[in-house]
Enzyme design. Structure first.
Site, PDB file in Angstrom:
ATOM      1  CG  ASN A   9      -1.687   1.252   1.431  1.00 35.44           C
ATOM      2  OD1 ASN A   9      -1.798   2.049   0.497  1.00 35.44           O
ATOM      3  ND2 ASN A   9      -2.242   1.447   2.613  1.00 35.44           N
ATOM      4  CD1 TRP A  10       3.789   1.268  -2.696  1.00 33.61           C
ATOM      5  CD2 TRP A  10       4.158   2.699  -4.392  1.00 33.61           C
ATOM      6  NE1 TRP A  10       4.844   0.800  -3.426  1.00 33.61           N
ATOM      7  CE2 TRP A  10       5.096   1.650  -4.476  1.00 33.61           C
ATOM      8  CE3 TRP A  10       4.187   3.706  -5.360  1.00 33.61           C
ATOM      9  CZ2 TRP A  10       6.066   1.580  -5.482  1.00 33.61           C
ATOM     10  CZ3 TRP A  10       5.152   3.641  -6.366  1.00 33.61           C
ATOM     11  CH2 TRP A  10       6.077   2.594  -6.419  1.00 33.61           C
ATOM     12  CE  LYS A  11       0.178   3.485   4.855  1.00 36.89           C
ATOM     13  NZ  LYS A  11      -0.020   3.655   6.273  1.00 36.89           N
ATOM     14  CG  HIS A  93      -5.832   1.747   5.167  1.00 39.54           C
ATOM     15  ND1 HIS A  93      -5.443   2.668   6.108  1.00 39.54           N
ATOM     16  CD2 HIS A  93      -4.761   0.938   4.957  1.00 39.54           C
ATOM     17  CE1 HIS A  93      -4.183   2.422   6.442  1.00 39.54           C
ATOM     18  NE2 HIS A  93      -3.743   1.383   5.765  1.00 39.54           N
ATOM     19  CD  GLU A  95      -3.056   5.429   6.836  1.00 44.04           C
ATOM     20  OE1 GLU A  95      -3.008   5.503   5.595  1.00 44.04           O
ATOM     21  OE2 GLU A  95      -2.108   4.991   7.521  1.00 44.04           O
ATOM     22  CD  GLU A 163      -3.580  -2.787   7.268  1.00 43.91           C
ATOM     23  OE1 GLU A 163      -2.449  -2.987   6.840  1.00 43.91           O
ATOM     24  OE2 GLU A 163      -4.229  -1.765   7.018  1.00 43.91           O
ATOM     25  N   GLY A 169       2.251   2.074  10.602  1.00 43.23           N
ATOM     26  CA  GLY A 169       3.185   3.192  10.475  1.00 43.23           C
ATOM     27  C   GLY A 169       3.880   3.557  11.772  1.00 43.23           C
ATOM     28  CB  SER A 209       5.077  -1.976  12.002  1.00 50.18           C
ATOM     29  OG  SER A 209       4.658  -0.635  12.210  1.00 50.18           O
ATOM     30  N   GLY A 230       2.746  -1.276   4.254  1.00 46.70           N
ATOM     31  CA  GLY A 230       2.766   0.134   3.869  1.00 46.70           C
ATOM     32  C   GLY A 230       4.180   0.590   3.546  1.00 46.70           C
ATOM     33  N   GLY A 231       4.838   1.190   4.527  1.00 44.39           N
ATOM     34  CA  GLY A 231       6.149   1.811   4.308  1.00 44.39           C
ATOM     35  C   GLY A 231       7.157   0.910   3.618  1.00 44.39           C
TER      36      GLY A 231
HETATM   37  C1  PEP Z   1      -0.751   0.015   5.850  1.00 44.23           C
HETATM   38  O1  PEP Z   1      -0.684   1.119   5.369  1.00 44.23           O
HETATM   39  O2  PEP Z   1      -1.720  -0.698   5.612  1.00 44.23           O
HETATM   40  C2  PEP Z   1       0.335  -0.442   6.725  1.00 44.23           C
HETATM   41  C3  PEP Z   1       0.238  -1.627   7.260  1.00 44.23           C
HETATM   42  O3  PEP Z   1       1.395   0.415   6.883  1.00 44.23           O
HETATM   43  P1  PEP Z   1       2.816   0.069   7.572  1.00 44.23           P
HETATM   44  O4  PEP Z   1       3.288  -1.235   6.988  1.00 44.23           O
HETATM   45  O5  PEP Z   1       3.699   1.214   7.186  1.00 44.23           O
HETATM   46  O6  PEP Z   1       2.579  -0.032   9.044  1.00 44.23           O
END
Ligand code: PEP
Length: 251
Positions: A9-11, A93, A95, A163, A169, A209, A230-231
């Site tokens: 997930n590049w957000k 998600h 967010e 999640e 994050g 994470s 994500g990251g």
């Molecule tokens: C996400 O954005 O769904 C996520 C899990 O981010 P991260 O891996 O950065 O915690």
């Protein structure tokens, strides 16, 4: 057996030049032992899908509107995402739930729209830290599962991502015990609602994470069929070791 899935997930990150990272991932895994999906900003989907059409990397989106078309300025429908080359879309998600006040009902409607457009819906669920601290994790997850996942969901069109909001994050992944407890609960809930065949076939991802250094431990947890990342999905250097850990877990 469920085929494992590594989803990125590049957000709100990435420009055209960053698609080179996807090309690197695709060339590192020409014939991967797991499915690979990168959910990109809408601006990149069409170009990425065209560039990756001969590879095993699937391109996805991060949200869709629940209507197929209409007067919704700034929104994008699942039909349009499919037209641009997306194969899947994240819905619900945390967010989006937090920043755009999306309810379980909204998320369910978006998942239905995704199914109608031929996309896989990656439906996200997860508790906040306050809910976990109050001992309400399974109540929250159970309510989200019941109300965010459409009645007609099946393994061919639905993936569930657990999640925990506090792990996203933050650099603080959930512990193996915490993940195992929620994934076992989700699996039992899916079987109860959809029956054994469908309930055991729907894939369950963990997200929060996930990094190269914790991926192997996470992928060894029962009922974890992969990750939503994500990251660490933004660069091939970070995402490739996660793919390698998932492919090894499949063996
Ligand atoms: C996400 O954005 O769904 C996520 C899990 O981010 P991260 O891996 O950065 O915690």
């Amino acid at each position: 057996m469920r085929r494992r899935l590594a989803a990125g997930n590049w957000k709100m990150n990435g420009r055209l030049a960053d698609l080179d990272q996807l090309a690197k991932i695709a060339s590192a895994y020409p014939d991967p032992a797991c499915d690979m999906l990168l959910c990109l900003p809408a601006t990149l989907i069409h170009t990425a899908a065209a560039r990756l059409s001969d590879t095993s990397v699937m391109v996805g989106a991060q949200d869709c509107h629940c209507a197929a078309s209409g007067a919704h300025t700034g929104d994008i429908s699942a039909v349009q995402l499919a037209d641009a080359g997306a194969r899947a879309v994240i819905v619900g998600h945390s967010e989006r739930r937090a920043d755009h006040s999306e309810t379980n009902g909204t998320v369910c409607a978006k998942a239905l729209a995704a199914h109608g457009a031929g996309l896989t819906a990656v439906i996200c669920l997860g508790e906040t830290l306050a809910e976990r601290d109050a001992g309400r994790t399974l109540d929250v997850i159970g309510a989200q599962l019941a109300a965010s996942v459409p009645e007609a969901a099946g393994a061919e069109n639905t993936v569930i991502a657990y999640e925990p909001v506090w792990a996203i994050g933050s650099g603080r992944s959930a512990t193996s015990d915490q993940i195992a407890q929620v994934h076992a609960f989700l699996r039992a809930g899916l079987v109860e609602r959809f029956g054994t065949q469908t309930g055991t076939a729907i894939r369950l991802l963990y997200g929060g994470s996930v990094k190269p250094d914790n991926a192997t431990e996470i992928f060894a947890i029962p009922e974890v069929d992969g990750a939503l990342v994500g990251g660490a999905s933004l660069t091939a250097d970070d995402f490739c070791p996660i793919l390698a850990a998932l492919a090894a877990a499949q063996d």
